[in-house]
Design a protein around this motif. Sequence first.
Motif, PDB file in Angstrom:
ATOM      1  N   TYR A  89      -6.879   5.779   4.384  1.00 42.77           N
ATOM      2  CA  TYR A  89      -6.178   4.792   5.205  1.00 42.77           C
ATOM      3  C   TYR A  89      -4.801   4.520   4.608  1.00 42.77           C
ATOM      4  CZ  TYR A  89     -10.113   3.734   8.166  1.00 42.77           C
ATOM      5  OH  TYR A  89     -11.091   3.822   9.102  1.00 42.77           O
ATOM      6  N   SER A  90      -3.779   4.533   5.469  1.00 44.07           N
ATOM      7  CA  SER A  90      -2.435   4.208   4.993  1.00 44.07           C
ATOM      8  C   SER A  90      -2.248   2.696   4.952  1.00 44.07           C
ATOM      9  CB  SER A  90      -1.390   4.824   5.905  1.00 44.07           C
ATOM     10  OG  SER A  90      -1.477   6.210   5.811  1.00 44.07           O
ATOM     11  N   LEU A  91      -2.978   1.997   5.813  1.00 41.58           N
ATOM     12  CA  LEU A  91      -2.985   0.533   5.773  1.00 41.58           C
ATOM     13  C   LEU A  91      -4.428   0.059   5.845  1.00 41.58           C
ATOM     14  CD1 LEU A  91      -0.059  -0.493   8.167  1.00 41.58           C
ATOM     15  CD2 LEU A  91      -0.054  -0.529   5.678  1.00 41.58           C
TER      16      LEU A  91
ATOM     17  N   SER B 232       7.013   3.531  -3.260  1.00 43.30           N
ATOM     18  CA  SER B 232       7.075   4.569  -2.236  1.00 43.30           C
ATOM     19  C   SER B 232       5.643   4.984  -1.884  1.00 43.30           C
ATOM     20  CB  SER B 232       7.878   5.734  -2.790  1.00 43.30           C
ATOM     21  OG  SER B 232       7.847   6.767  -1.882  1.00 43.30           O
ATOM     22  N   GLY B 233       5.372   5.107  -0.577  1.00 38.67           N
ATOM     23  CA  GLY B 233       4.031   5.500  -0.147  1.00 38.67           C
ATOM     24  C   GLY B 233       3.076   4.330  -0.036  1.00 38.67           C
ATOM     25  N   ALA B 234       3.600   3.090  -0.199  1.00 34.11           N
ATOM     26  CA  ALA B 234       2.729   1.917  -0.145  1.00 34.11           C
ATOM     27  C   ALA B 234       2.307   1.591   1.285  1.00 34.11           C
ATOM     28  CB  ALA B 234       3.451   0.725  -0.765  1.00 34.11           C
ATOM     29  N   GLY B 235       3.061   2.077   2.266  1.00 34.38           N
ATOM     30  CA  GLY B 235       2.699   1.832   3.662  1.00 34.38           C
ATOM     31  C   GLY B 235       3.716   0.979   4.404  1.00 34.38           C
ATOM     32  N   LYS B 236       4.920   0.833   3.841  1.00 30.08           N
ATOM     33  CA  LYS B 236       5.931  -0.048   4.454  1.00 30.08           C
ATOM     34  C   LYS B 236       6.362   0.476   5.834  1.00 30.08           C
ATOM     35  CE  LYS B 236       8.731   0.518   0.921  1.00 30.08           C
ATOM     36  NZ  LYS B 236       8.018   1.357  -0.044  1.00 30.08           N
ATOM     37  N   SER B 237       6.737   1.751   5.885  1.00 31.92           N
ATOM     38  CA  SER B 237       7.197   2.309   7.170  1.00 31.92           C
ATOM     39  C   SER B 237       6.077   2.300   8.193  1.00 31.92           C
ATOM     40  CB  SER B 237       7.686   3.739   6.983  1.00 31.92           C
ATOM     41  OG  SER B 237       8.746   3.751   6.099  1.00 31.92           O
ATOM     42  N   THR B 238       4.873   2.567   7.740  1.00 32.23           N
ATOM     43  CA  THR B 238       3.738   2.580   8.660  1.00 32.23           C
ATOM     44  C   THR B 238       3.551   1.185   9.269  1.00 32.23           C
ATOM     45  OG1 THR B 238       2.755   4.214   7.191  1.00 32.23           O
ATOM     46  CG2 THR B 238       1.321   3.264   8.855  1.00 32.23           C
ATOM     47  N   LEU B 239       3.686   0.162   8.436  1.00 34.32           N
ATOM     48  CA  LEU B 239       3.526  -1.203   8.941  1.00 34.32           C
ATOM     49  C   LEU B 239       4.600  -1.518   9.986  1.00 34.32           C
ATOM     50  CD1 LEU B 239       2.030  -3.873   8.791  1.00 34.32           C
ATOM     51  CD2 LEU B 239       3.515  -4.566   6.919  1.00 34.32           C
TER      52      LEU B 239
END
Length: 598
Positions: free
Chosen positions: A370-372, A391-398
């Motif tokens: 899961y990305s989030l 980086s890769g924490a899921g910011k853009s996905t959110l």
Amino acid sequence: MRKLHHVTGPILYWNLLGMICISLMEGIGIYMLVPMLSLIGIFEMGSTGLNIPWLGDVLNRFSENSQLLLVLFTFVLIVSGQAWMQRLQTIRNTRIQQQFVRTLRMETYGAIIMAQWSFFLQKRKSDFNHILTTELARVSQGTSIMLQMAASLIFTGIQIGLAFWLSAKLTALVLVCGLVLFIVLRKFVKRAKQIGDQTSEFSQSYYNGITEHFNGIKDIKSNMLERSHMNWFERMCRQIERNVIQFSQLNSGTQLIHRMSAAIIIAAFIYLSLRVMTVPPASLLLIILIFSRLWPRFTAIQSNLEYISSMLPAFRVVRELQAQTAKSREISEEIASAGDVGTDGIQPMELKESITCEDVCYRYEGSDTYSLRNVQASIPARGMTAIVGKSGAGKSTLIDLIMGLVRPETGRILIDGVPLSEERLLSWRSSIGYVSQDPFLFHTSIRENLRLVDPNASEEQMWQALQFSSSAAFVRKLPQGLDTIIGDRGIRLSGGERQRLVLARAMLRNPSVLVLDEATSALDSENEQYIHEALERLKGHVTIIVIAHRLSTIRTADRVIVLDEGRVIQEGGYQQLSTDPVGTFSKLLNMQAGVVGQ
Ligand code: ADP
């Protein structure tokens, strides 16, 4: 053929009829000249000449010179008439073909552009370019051959009818021979399709390859990778060459078989007729006549079938893409037809209270992790919220979820307490101004770039937006001001200037929510300061969401959401989080301060 009928309607059949008329008229002109000349006694043709008494009577009423002129005039008239019809027919054919291709093009482009974001995540953009150019060109070529073949089939049918009238038995014999040969050569049509499949495959690889190479040209040049790319390119070109030659071998091979079997069959006929069945010479002539008229038609049909088969894979690729995009449509057909699609009719929403993520989980297609995970967060209206994390924490996905570009697997996104549904999606998105890390401007004037979001924007509004984004000063200094062309072949702007122009463009829309996705990470401190000032001006009017790599950009944020491995690990005001000594945010701050300090 069904699709063609669907697009063009009855004009298709008129066109076929026209093609048949022209085929019938073909040759009349030149073949008629000599017999007509014999009719007026220019020379003697004996029994093979035209035997039309009334025509002879009509012509005899004129003087010798007028007769000649009349015959020549008729000849010119027939040839010109046929040529004129041929021209009309060619234009109509082109119209049908182009109408068909335009419809396919528009359907395909429309379907792609209306697909949801997740569809683009799984696809290569160069595949779309390839399909919209190369494959559609092949479809166009295939359509043209198909139209020709349809006419040719009808014309052959008429000729078969005529031949039956001359001699049913002999015609049946020719037809049986043709049918046998067609069955024998069927596998060549199949093989042509396989070659066509390969053509699609190779041209796709070619297209993807060259797109990639030119996108990465700087890396290629700086790392001296030219040689290996040249090798790849040469291999690709050779494959394409081999593929085209293979088709040519196949097509000319079947033509050869057709021609040779024609010679063998006719020789066998003649032998059997004369030696075994003792058929009179007149019948023999008839055999030769029928054969020489019908057989080339069969040969042409076989060749056309091979061409069409080799083009069918291109048509299939287009249809497949359409089917995939239909499944990934962002807005269902019912909602679209209710008048929400097409930017004109959409009313932007205004965010009044907050955006809330309620237990949101998201996983990219094909990914196990899961990305989030169970994200609970709230973004207040008219404030500045920063989303931070490694980086890769899921910011853009959110951000993508908040903008409705992708949908949560579980959980909900609430806008002012109401779930973000498909019906409200476009209205919601039209209230958002988005500035990405890699600002995208078209290769045209600044004015045109700004007008993209609001075609009716006045000069004053544009300057206001430029002022807001701290770009008015540099635009004023450009040689043609707002009309300066930017991009590859225009003025090259710095990263910071591009960023600010994109911000101005976003502001021109008068957005209720402004999203900056790592928009400042590539900027120097001066440019960052400009953007920072712009955001300060907007605070209190617009909801600002910033993904910031550099934490200095967000020092005035009202709220900070800290993400780590897809989870919200901290949420609160900037001051509160930065003073919490054990929290991740203060560690991130310290780390960046350390980097800056070094
Ligand atoms: P951030 O913006 O914080 O750098 P992202 O939201 O881009 O992080 O990515 C979050 C996670 O999702 C990462 O583990 C990344 O590998 C994964 N991810 C991002 N984009 C895709 C994608 N298109 N397909 C599969 N996984 C992806």
